[in-house]
Design an enzyme around this catalytic site. Structure first.
Site, PDB file in Angstrom:
ATOM      1  N   ARG A 272       0.842  -1.217   0.000  1.00 51.11           N
ATOM      2  CA  ARG A 272       0.000   0.000   0.000  1.00 51.11           C
ATOM      3  C   ARG A 272       0.873   1.263   0.000  1.00 51.11           C
ATOM      4  NH1 ARG A 272      -4.728   2.352  -1.316  1.00 51.11           N
ATOM      5  NH2 ARG A 272      -5.311   4.011   0.150  1.00 51.11           N
ATOM      6  N   GLY A 349      -6.524   0.413   7.137  1.00 51.25           N
ATOM      7  CA  GLY A 349      -7.362   1.602   6.947  1.00 51.25           C
ATOM      8  C   GLY A 349      -8.795   1.204   6.624  1.00 51.25           C
ATOM      9  N   GLU A 373     -14.499 -20.522  27.561  1.00 57.17           N
ATOM     10  CA  GLU A 373     -13.665 -21.259  28.532  1.00 57.17           C
ATOM     11  C   GLU A 373     -13.317 -20.372  29.731  1.00 57.17           C
ATOM     12  OE1 GLU A 373     -11.136 -24.423  27.830  1.00 57.17           O
ATOM     13  OE2 GLU A 373     -12.010 -24.926  25.876  1.00 57.17           O
TER      14      GLU A 373
HETATM   15  N1  CAA Z   1      -8.996 -28.520  39.151  1.00 56.74           N
HETATM   16  C1  CAA Z   1      -9.609 -29.410  39.976  1.00 56.74           C
HETATM   17  N2  CAA Z   1     -10.428 -29.028  40.968  1.00 56.74           N
HETATM   18  C2  CAA Z   1     -10.623 -27.709  41.124  1.00 56.74           C
HETATM   19  C3  CAA Z   1     -10.016 -26.746  40.313  1.00 56.74           C
HETATM   20  C4  CAA Z   1      -9.169 -27.194  39.290  1.00 56.74           C
HETATM   21  N3  CAA Z   1      -8.569 -26.344  38.472  1.00 56.74           N
HETATM   22  N4  CAA Z   1     -10.395 -25.523  40.724  1.00 56.74           N
HETATM   23  C5  CAA Z   1     -11.207 -25.704  41.771  1.00 56.74           C
HETATM   24  N5  CAA Z   1     -11.347 -27.025  42.011  1.00 56.74           N
HETATM   25  C6  CAA Z   1     -12.139 -27.666  43.070  1.00 56.74           C
HETATM   26  C7  CAA Z   1     -11.966 -26.951  44.381  1.00 56.74           C
HETATM   27  O1  CAA Z   1     -10.841 -27.451  45.071  1.00 56.74           O
HETATM   28  C8  CAA Z   1     -13.259 -27.274  45.084  1.00 56.74           C
HETATM   29  O2  CAA Z   1     -13.186 -28.587  45.578  1.00 56.74           O
HETATM   30  P1  CAA Z   1     -13.594 -28.975  47.114  1.00 56.74           P
HETATM   31  O3  CAA Z   1     -15.081 -29.011  47.108  1.00 56.74           O
HETATM   32  O4  CAA Z   1     -13.017 -30.319  47.315  1.00 56.74           O
HETATM   33  O5  CAA Z   1     -13.032 -27.907  47.990  1.00 56.74           O
HETATM   34  C9  CAA Z   1     -14.270 -27.293  43.941  1.00 56.74           C
HETATM   35  O6  CAA Z   1     -13.530 -27.533  42.745  1.00 56.74           O
HETATM   36  C10 CAA Z   1     -15.022 -25.991  43.796  1.00 56.74           C
HETATM   37  O7  CAA Z   1     -14.080 -24.964  43.603  1.00 56.74           O
HETATM   38  P2  CAA Z   1     -14.400 -23.436  43.851  1.00 56.74           P
HETATM   39  O8  CAA Z   1     -14.982 -23.283  45.219  1.00 56.74           O
HETATM   40  O9  CAA Z   1     -13.203 -22.655  43.488  1.00 56.74           O
HETATM   41  O10 CAA Z   1     -15.598 -23.226  42.805  1.00 56.74           O
HETATM   42  P3  CAA Z   1     -16.400 -21.922  42.395  1.00 56.74           P
HETATM   43  O11 CAA Z   1     -17.830 -22.249  42.349  1.00 56.74           O
HETATM   44  O12 CAA Z   1     -15.938 -20.741  43.175  1.00 56.74           O
HETATM   45  O13 CAA Z   1     -15.995 -21.735  40.824  1.00 56.74           O
HETATM   46  C11 CAA Z   1     -14.703 -20.952  39.000  1.00 56.74           C
HETATM   47  C12 CAA Z   1     -14.770 -21.679  40.340  1.00 56.74           C
HETATM   48  C13 CAA Z   1     -13.240 -20.790  38.721  1.00 56.74           C
HETATM   49  C14 CAA Z   1     -15.372 -19.603  38.977  1.00 56.74           C
HETATM   50  C15 CAA Z   1     -15.375 -21.837  37.918  1.00 56.74           C
HETATM   51  O14 CAA Z   1     -16.758 -21.877  38.107  1.00 56.74           O
HETATM   52  C16 CAA Z   1     -15.065 -21.374  36.522  1.00 56.74           C
HETATM   53  O15 CAA Z   1     -13.999 -21.680  35.994  1.00 56.74           O
HETATM   54  N6  CAA Z   1     -16.014 -20.617  35.875  1.00 56.74           N
HETATM   55  C17 CAA Z   1     -15.886 -20.289  34.487  1.00 56.74           C
HETATM   56  C18 CAA Z   1     -16.712 -21.253  33.683  1.00 56.74           C
HETATM   57  C19 CAA Z   1     -16.010 -21.702  32.451  1.00 56.74           C
HETATM   58  O16 CAA Z   1     -14.807 -21.598  32.298  1.00 56.74           O
HETATM   59  N7  CAA Z   1     -16.783 -22.274  31.545  1.00 56.74           N
HETATM   60  C20 CAA Z   1     -16.228 -22.815  30.352  1.00 56.74           C
HETATM   61  C21 CAA Z   1     -17.290 -23.511  29.571  1.00 56.74           C
HETATM   62  S1  CAA Z   1     -16.581 -24.391  28.235  1.00 56.74           S
HETATM   63  C22 CAA Z   1     -16.453 -23.328  26.959  1.00 56.74           C
HETATM   64  O17 CAA Z   1     -16.584 -22.150  27.090  1.00 56.74           O
HETATM   65  C23 CAA Z   1     -16.167 -24.045  25.652  1.00 56.74           C
HETATM   66  C24 CAA Z   1     -15.510 -23.340  24.597  1.00 56.74           C
HETATM   67  O18 CAA Z   1     -14.998 -22.302  24.796  1.00 56.74           O
HETATM   68  C25 CAA Z   1     -15.356 -23.920  23.285  1.00 56.74           C
HETATM   69  P1  FAD Z   2     -21.743 -14.151  32.714  1.00 50.46           P
HETATM   70  O1  FAD Z   2     -21.219 -15.172  33.638  1.00 50.46           O
HETATM   71  O2  FAD Z   2     -23.135 -13.700  32.880  1.00 50.46           O
HETATM   72  O3  FAD Z   2     -20.782 -12.887  32.735  1.00 50.46           O
HETATM   73  C1  FAD Z   2     -21.175 -11.603  32.282  1.00 50.46           C
HETATM   74  C2  FAD Z   2     -20.048 -10.618  32.628  1.00 50.46           C
HETATM   75  O4  FAD Z   2     -19.874 -10.577  34.061  1.00 50.46           O
HETATM   76  C3  FAD Z   2     -18.692 -11.040  32.034  1.00 50.46           C
HETATM   77  O5  FAD Z   2     -17.975  -9.905  31.637  1.00 50.46           O
HETATM   78  C4  FAD Z   2     -18.012 -11.683  33.223  1.00 50.46           C
HETATM   79  O6  FAD Z   2     -16.596 -11.632  33.120  1.00 50.46           O
HETATM   80  C5  FAD Z   2     -18.531 -10.832  34.377  1.00 50.46           C
HETATM   81  N1  FAD Z   2     -18.442 -11.553  35.643  1.00 50.46           N
HETATM   82  C6  FAD Z   2     -19.180 -12.613  36.073  1.00 50.46           C
HETATM   83  N2  FAD Z   2     -18.789 -13.011  37.290  1.00 50.46           N
HETATM   84  C7  FAD Z   2     -17.776 -12.194  37.650  1.00 50.46           C
HETATM   85  C8  FAD Z   2     -16.948 -12.087  38.808  1.00 50.46           C
HETATM   86  N3  FAD Z   2     -17.063 -12.942  39.823  1.00 50.46           N
HETATM   87  N4  FAD Z   2     -16.025 -11.108  38.837  1.00 50.46           N
HETATM   88  C9  FAD Z   2     -15.887 -10.244  37.803  1.00 50.46           C
HETATM   89  N5  FAD Z   2     -16.625 -10.304  36.686  1.00 50.46           N
HETATM   90  C10 FAD Z   2     -17.557 -11.261  36.612  1.00 50.46           C
HETATM   91  N6  FAD Z   2     -19.910 -23.377  27.395  1.00 50.46           N
HETATM   92  C11 FAD Z   2     -19.839 -24.727  27.436  1.00 50.46           C
HETATM   93  O7  FAD Z   2     -20.066 -25.324  28.478  1.00 50.46           O
HETATM   94  N7  FAD Z   2     -19.492 -25.443  26.342  1.00 50.46           N
HETATM   95  C12 FAD Z   2     -19.202 -24.857  25.156  1.00 50.46           C
HETATM   96  O8  FAD Z   2     -18.886 -25.549  24.179  1.00 50.46           O
HETATM   97  C13 FAD Z   2     -19.289 -23.434  25.066  1.00 50.46           C
HETATM   98  N8  FAD Z   2     -19.036 -22.793  23.895  1.00 50.46           N
HETATM   99  C14 FAD Z   2     -19.311 -21.457  23.781  1.00 50.46           C
HETATM  100  C15 FAD Z   2     -19.283 -20.843  22.525  1.00 50.46           C
HETATM  101  C16 FAD Z   2     -19.639 -19.510  22.404  1.00 50.46           C
HETATM  102  C17 FAD Z   2     -19.630 -18.870  21.045  1.00 50.46           C
HETATM  103  C18 FAD Z   2     -20.020 -18.765  23.547  1.00 50.46           C
HETATM  104  C19 FAD Z   2     -20.447 -17.323  23.431  1.00 50.46           C
HETATM  105  C20 FAD Z   2     -20.003 -19.357  24.787  1.00 50.46           C
HETATM  106  C21 FAD Z   2     -19.669 -20.705  24.933  1.00 50.46           C
HETATM  107  N9  FAD Z   2     -19.752 -21.346  26.162  1.00 50.46           N
HETATM  108  C22 FAD Z   2     -19.650 -22.720  26.243  1.00 50.46           C
HETATM  109  C23 FAD Z   2     -20.130 -20.605  27.351  1.00 50.46           C
HETATM  110  C24 FAD Z   2     -19.048 -19.707  27.895  1.00 50.46           C
HETATM  111  O9  FAD Z   2     -18.083 -20.443  28.582  1.00 50.46           O
HETATM  112  C25 FAD Z   2     -19.727 -18.649  28.773  1.00 50.46           C
HETATM  113  O10 FAD Z   2     -20.396 -17.772  27.907  1.00 50.46           O
HETATM  114  C26 FAD Z   2     -18.759 -17.915  29.654  1.00 50.46           C
HETATM  115  O11 FAD Z   2     -18.192 -18.769  30.614  1.00 50.46           O
HETATM  116  C27 FAD Z   2     -19.408 -16.702  30.336  1.00 50.46           C
HETATM  117  O12 FAD Z   2     -20.645 -17.022  30.910  1.00 50.46           O
HETATM  118  P2  FAD Z   2     -21.929 -16.056  30.622  1.00 50.46           P
HETATM  119  O13 FAD Z   2     -22.016 -15.926  29.146  1.00 50.46           O
HETATM  120  O14 FAD Z   2     -23.079 -16.626  31.330  1.00 50.46           O
HETATM  121  O15 FAD Z   2     -21.531 -14.651  31.201  1.00 50.46           O
END
Ligand code: CAA
Ligand code: FAD
Length: 389
Positions: A272, A349, A373
């Site tokens: 460009r 741009g 995740e």
């Molecule tokens: N590995 C193993 N055990 C674990 C752990 C780990 N990494 N972290 C915590 N634990 C255990 C704790 O030791 C506890 O066990 P005990 O009952 O024996 O004490 C238990 O799990 C509960 O732990 P917490 O009290 O810390 O749990 P919490 O309710 O406060 O939640 C959290 C923890 C980190 C917020 C969890 O809920 C979390 O990761 N939330 C985000 C959800 C998420 O990542 N979703 C992904 C969906 S998949 C997806 O999105 C797919 C895609 O992209 C394609």
């Molecule tokens: P919420 O939990 O409602 O969060 C809303 C806002 O609040 C976010 O900004 C968050 O960071 C904030 N927030 C919430 N709690 C707190 C806190 N304690 N402190 C500070 N900020 C906070 N899930 C699966 O199980 N399997 C899958 O294959 C999968 N694939 C997905 C694909 C796509 C395209 C999308 C959009 C989502 C997918 N998910 C899947 C779900 C995904 O993991 C969730 O959307 C994600 O974990 C957030 O949850 P929520 O959308 O309910 O947002």
């Protein structure tokens, strides 16, 4: 270099794998990426090409018919596919996400039954943790599994499930004992063909439009008792332990998207011309490119470091900081991907803002890596908990 000096980089074999996947992705996946996005359709060509080349689920161990690729090799595959098409990279990434619960906690029977078809490319696997009212607070799930003789009966709806409808198998987390909190959640394998399983409509999304995201609805789904993954009440731990390994693959996806955008921008700025010369000659542009590449390389190194730790943990080593590095690389790489893709649009741009060029798609695709995740707020919460515990 001295052969005794430990290397902290991919092996020659892993670099060869990268070249192979890049060539395949450039030839068979990239040409369809814009259309897959435009039409919000599943990237069937990518699935076919990945299966033909045994790259659709490289992580499955050889004992279950897979390629037995280590975590770093798996990261490299996902990175290179994402460089061409982020939606397609969710094929190897989610096959890993869906099956790691079985690899970590499943019985030998479950491993044999469900990993072989995935390794052969005959079936895909999804992971169903989230619900409409339980995203970040995953433990707030309502889906129930009730024991009935030799069966479990599941009722509820899992939200946002990647590759839902396409996948044959689903790891489903459900409450088995409502009084026991996170210790009352169990993990199960549910099959698409099980009676009572249906899917919601495809979500209309900002990015990764080729990857179907749908509800998985469970209505009186009766499954044999031996489809439980691990012991009753261990499902939440298995779900989180899985994410310790697979947040690294989302980091890989983010790296690949960012690399694709950087590569495109580098090529563009050399061509460009403005003010009578290539825009690459302006220091303002050069500094942007340098920052993009520097931050990307930093995120890549942390991701590879985390992948090596993940592999060690899979082999039974104690890796106390796996949870930290896994959250850290996912958080860093996704933030970097958002910045790098946004800067790539800037460097093109007005053209960058149009669908004639791939960088706006990459910017839209990058956004999800900061959300799924576990959002990056949740990653920071996980990291802080590790620091303060
Ligand atoms: N590995 C193993 N055990 C674990 C752990 C780990 N990494 N972290 C915590 N634990 C255990 C704790 O030791 C506890 O066990 P005990 O009952 O024996 O004490 C238990 O799990 C509960 O732990 P917490 O009290 O810390 O749990 P919490 O309710 O406060 O939640 C959290 C923890 C980190 C917020 C969890 O809920 C979390 O990761 N939330 C985000 C959800 C998420 O990542 N979703 C992904 C969906 S998949 C997806 O999105 C797919 C895609 O992209 C394609
Ligand atoms: P919420 O939990 O409602 O969060 C809303 C806002 O609040 C976010 O900004 C968050 O960071 C904030 N927030 C919430 N709690 C707190 C806190 N304690 N402190 C500070 N900020 C906070 N899930 C699966 O199980 N399997 C899958 O294959 C999968 N694939 C997905 C694909 C796509 C395209 C999308 C959009 C989502 C997918 N998910 C899947 C779900 C995904 O993991 C969730 O959307 C994600 O974990 C957030 O949850 P929520 O959308 O309910 O947002």
């Amino acid at each position: 270099m001295s052969p005794d000096f430990p290397t902290y980089a991919p092996s020659e074999e892993q670099e060869l794998l990268r070249r192979t996947v890049r060539e395949l992705a450039d030839a068979k996946i990239a040409p369809h990426a814009a259309e897959v996005d435009e039409d919000s359709r599943f990237p069937q060509e990518a699935l076919d090409a990945l299966v033909q080349n045994e790259l659709h689920a490289v992580h499955v161990p050889e004992a279950y018919g897979g390629a037995g690729a280590d975590a770093l090799a798996t990261v490299i595959v996902i990175e290179e596919v994402a460089r061409a098409c982020a939606s397609s990279s969710l094929i190897p990434a989610v096959n890993k996400l869906g099956t790691v619960p079985i690899l970590l906690s499943g019985s030998e029977e479950l491993k044999k039954k469900y990993l072989n078809p995935v390794a052969k490319g005959e079936a895909m696997f999804s992971y169903a943790l989230s619900e409409a009212e339980a995203g970040s607070d995953a433990a707030g799930m309502k889906t129930r599994a009730v024991r009935d003789g030799d069966h479990w009966v599941l009722n509820g709806a899992k939200m946002w499930i990647t590759n839902a409808g396409v996948s044959d198998y689903y790891t489903v987390m459900a409450v088995t004992d409502p009084a026991a909190g996170t210790r009352g959640i169990s993990a199960f394998v549910v099959e698409k063909s099980d009676e009572g399983v249906s899917f919601g409509p495809k979500e209309k999304k900002l990015g990764i439009k080729g990857s179907p995201t749908r509800q998985v609805i469970l209505e009186n789904v009766r499954i044999p008792a031996d489809r439980i993954i691990g012991a009753e009440g261990t499902g939440f731990k298995t779900a989180l332990a899985t994410l310790d390994h697979t947040r690294i693959t989302i980091a890989a996806q983010a790296l690949g998207i960012a690399q694709g955008a950087l590569d495109y921008a580098v090529g563009y700025v050399k061509e460009r011309k403005q003010f009578g010369k290539a825009i690459a000659d302006f220091q303002g542009v050069q500094f942007m490119l340098a920052d993009m590449a520097m931050r990307l390389e930093g995120a890549r190194q942390l991701t590879y470091h985390a992948a090596i730790k993940s592999e060690r943990a899979m082999h039974g080593d104690k890796v106390p900081d796996l949870t930290f590095v896994s959250s850290a690389c996912k958080c860093l790489a996704s933030d970097v991907a958002m910045d790098v893709t946004t800067d790539a649009v800037q460097l093109l741009g007005g053209y960058g803002y149009t669908r004639e060029f791939p960088v706006e798609r990459m910017m839209r695709d990058a956004k999800i890596t900061q959300i799924y995740e576990g959002t990056n707020q949740i990653q920071r919460m996980v990291m802080a908990r590790q620091l303060l515990k």
